[in-house]
Write a protein that holds these residues in place. Structure first.
Motif, short mmCIF file in Angstrom:
data_model
loop_
_atom_site.label_atom_id
_atom_site.label_comp_id
_atom_site.label_asym_id
_atom_site.label_seq_id
_atom_site.Cartn_x
_atom_site.Cartn_y
_atom_site.Cartn_z
N LEU A 1 30.24 -21.59 -60.57
CA LEU A 1 31.57 -22.01 -60.14
C LEU A 1 31.65 -23.53 -60.04
CD1 LEU A 1 34.42 -21.36 -59.22
CD2 LEU A 1 33.53 -20.97 -56.90
N ALA A 2 30.61 -24.15 -59.51
CA ALA A 2 30.59 -25.61 -59.40
C ALA A 2 30.69 -26.26 -60.77
CB ALA A 2 29.31 -26.06 -58.70
N ALA A 3 29.96 -25.74 -61.75
CA ALA A 3 30.00 -26.31 -63.10
C ALA A 3 31.38 -26.18 -63.72
CB ALA A 3 28.95 -25.63 -63.98
N MET A 4 32.03 -25.04 -63.52
CA MET A 4 33.37 -24.85 -64.09
C MET A 4 34.38 -25.76 -63.40
SD MET A 4 35.47 -21.33 -64.88
CE MET A 4 34.47 -20.95 -66.32
N MET A 5 34.26 -25.92 -62.09
CA MET A 5 35.15 -26.84 -61.37
C MET A 5 34.96 -28.27 -61.86
SD MET A 5 34.92 -25.32 -57.49
CE MET A 5 35.78 -26.73 -56.78
N LYS A 6 33.72 -28.65 -62.07
CA LYS A 6 33.43 -30.01 -62.54
C LYS A 6 34.06 -30.25 -63.92
CE LYS A 6 29.42 -31.55 -61.47
NZ LYS A 6 27.95 -31.83 -61.41
N THR A 7 33.91 -29.28 -64.83
CA THR A 7 34.46 -29.40 -66.17
C THR A 7 35.97 -29.53 -66.15
OG1 THR A 7 32.64 -28.16 -67.15
CG2 THR A 7 34.71 -28.22 -68.39
N HIS A 8 36.64 -28.74 -65.31
CA HIS A 8 38.10 -28.70 -65.32
C HIS A 8 38.74 -29.79 -64.47
CE1 HIS A 8 37.38 -24.87 -67.28
NE2 HIS A 8 38.62 -24.91 -67.65
N ASN A 9 37.90 -30.62 -63.84
CA ASN A 9 38.42 -31.77 -63.11
C ASN A 9 37.89 -33.10 -63.65
OD1 ASN A 9 40.05 -30.84 -60.53
ND2 ASN A 9 38.36 -29.39 -60.77
N ALA A 10 37.12 -33.03 -64.74
CA ALA A 10 36.48 -34.23 -65.28
C ALA A 10 37.47 -35.28 -65.77
CB ALA A 10 35.52 -33.84 -66.42
N HIS A 11 38.67 -34.84 -66.15
CA HIS A 11 39.66 -35.76 -66.71
C HIS A 11 40.41 -36.53 -65.62
CE1 HIS A 11 41.85 -32.16 -65.54
NE2 HIS A 11 42.95 -32.87 -65.52
N ARG A 12 40.25 -36.14 -64.37
CA ARG A 12 41.07 -36.71 -63.29
C ARG A 12 40.52 -38.07 -62.83
NH1 ARG A 12 41.66 -32.31 -58.68
NH2 ARG A 12 42.99 -33.97 -57.83
N CYS A 13 41.44 -38.95 -62.47
CA CYS A 13 41.04 -40.27 -61.96
C CYS A 13 41.89 -40.66 -60.75
CB CYS A 13 41.13 -41.33 -63.05
SG CYS A 13 42.75 -41.45 -63.81
N ASP A 14 42.55 -39.65 -60.12
CA ASP A 14 43.42 -39.94 -58.97
C ASP A 14 42.61 -40.24 -57.72
OD1 ASP A 14 42.79 -37.18 -59.54
OD2 ASP A 14 43.99 -36.59 -57.82
N ASP B 1 35.79 -32.68 -55.14
CA ASP B 1 34.43 -33.18 -55.33
C ASP B 1 33.51 -32.71 -54.20
OD1 ASP B 1 34.95 -34.46 -57.72
OD2 ASP B 1 35.29 -36.43 -56.81
N GLY B 2 34.05 -32.68 -52.97
CA GLY B 2 33.25 -32.20 -51.86
C GLY B 2 32.87 -30.73 -52.02
N ALA B 3 33.83 -29.93 -52.49
CA ALA B 3 33.56 -28.51 -52.71
C ALA B 3 32.55 -28.32 -53.83
CB ALA B 3 34.86 -27.78 -53.04
N ILE B 4 32.67 -29.10 -54.89
CA ILE B 4 31.72 -29.00 -56.00
C ILE B 4 30.31 -29.29 -55.50
CG2 ILE B 4 30.97 -30.09 -58.15
CD1 ILE B 4 33.96 -30.50 -58.80
N GLY B 5 30.17 -30.34 -54.69
CA GLY B 5 28.86 -30.70 -54.16
C GLY B 5 28.24 -29.58 -53.34
N ALA B 6 29.06 -28.91 -52.52
CA ALA B 6 28.54 -27.82 -51.69
C ALA B 6 28.16 -26.61 -52.54
CB ALA B 6 29.59 -27.43 -50.66
N LEU B 7 28.96 -26.34 -53.57
CA LEU B 7 28.73 -25.15 -54.39
C LEU B 7 27.58 -25.30 -55.38
CD1 LEU B 7 32.45 -24.26 -55.11
CD2 LEU B 7 30.81 -22.78 -53.94
N GLU B 8 27.17 -26.53 -55.65
CA GLU B 8 26.08 -26.72 -56.61
C GLU B 8 24.80 -26.01 -56.16
OE1 GLU B 8 27.15 -30.81 -59.03
OE2 GLU B 8 26.15 -30.98 -57.09
N GLU B 9 24.65 -25.84 -54.85
CA GLU B 9 23.47 -25.14 -54.32
C GLU B 9 23.67 -23.63 -54.26
OE1 GLU B 9 20.41 -26.23 -53.44
OE2 GLU B 9 20.97 -28.18 -54.27
N THR B 10 24.88 -23.20 -53.86
CA THR B 10 25.11 -21.78 -53.59
C THR B 10 25.75 -21.02 -54.74
OG1 THR B 10 27.27 -22.28 -52.60
CG2 THR B 10 25.34 -22.25 -51.13
N ASP B 11 26.54 -21.70 -55.58
CA ASP B 11 27.23 -21.03 -56.69
C ASP B 11 27.35 -22.02 -57.85
OD1 ASP B 11 28.82 -19.57 -58.41
OD2 ASP B 11 30.18 -18.86 -56.85
N PRO B 12 26.24 -22.29 -58.54
CA PRO B 12 26.25 -23.32 -59.58
C PRO B 12 27.21 -23.03 -60.73
CG PRO B 12 24.16 -22.11 -59.56
CD PRO B 12 24.90 -21.72 -58.33
#
Length: 209
Positions: A196-209, A183-194
């Motif tokens: 990649l951030a969007a794909m990471m968000k999609t492929h981790n959306a199911h997680r609840c750990d 989640d921290g990496a996604i937040g940083a990448l939303e500004e610099t590489d949206p």
């Protein structure tokens, strides 16, 4: 291709979508003198074959074209969003003890090319140009080549189908990292590489750990 179960694509549409978004692939064919590599644009026909069929072309002057004409074993590698993941983006919990990594999405399409005749090659070129020019304000059309423009070029080009015999896909998007780190990496990448951030968000959306 080495992978882990958690890096599997979410669906077949995910895989086809990456191919269609990338268009351009690194193409590797085994020949008598070893591996031959070219870089080619492709059109994907989802409706032909169990895994779809790729259609492309290359210059006959390219030595690779002889191997394509022989139908030798070939792999086309399509790459999606990718980038360096820095632990500096992870929260201190209490320390940032995860190593740096590289997240990426990639698809390998294995098959044997089947050469096209002139009609099939011309049809492919029209489809490719139509696809790439579709959203342009002042789009270019093949007829702008003028009388005989296409016919003059056809002898220098070989088109081919490649039914996809084997499809491999790896979407390494931080699924094996701690969720708060990802989640921290996604937040940083939303500004610099949206992308990649969007794909990471999609492929981790199911997680609840």
């Amino acid at each position: 291709m080495y992978s882990k179960p958690e890096f599997a694509p979410l669906s077949r549409d995910d895989v086809f979508g990456l191919i269609e978004a990338a268009v351009f692939a690194t193409v590797v064919t085994s020949g008598p003198q070893g591996l031959v590599v070219s870089h080619l644009p492709y059109v994907l026909d989802r409706t032909r074959g169990a895994n779809g069929t790729l259609v492309s072309h290359l210059a006959r002057a390219n030595p690779h074209s002889a191997l394509i004409a022989e139908g030798r074993e070939t792999v086309a590698v399509f790459q999606g969003p990718h980038g360096y993941i820095s632990p500096s983006w992870y929260p201190r919990n209490p320390v940032r003890d995860s190593a740096p990594t590289w997240n990426f999405a990639v698809v390998h399409c294995h098959g044997r090319p089947v050469p096209l005749d002139d009609y099939g090659t011309a049809r492919h070129l029209l489809q490719l140009v139509d696809m790439l020019e579709r959203d342009r304000d002042d789009r270019w059309r093949m007829r702008e080549l003028g009388p005989g423009g296409m016919e003059r070029r056809m002898p220098s080009i070989i088109g081919f189908d490649m039914p996809i015999k084997r499809l491999e896909a790896k979407f390494k998007m931080g699924q094996d990292e701690r969720l708060y780190d990802t989640d921290g990496a996604i937040g940083a990448l939303e500004e610099t590489d949206p992308a990649l951030a969007a794909m990471m968000k999609t492929h981790n959306a199911h997680r609840c750990d």
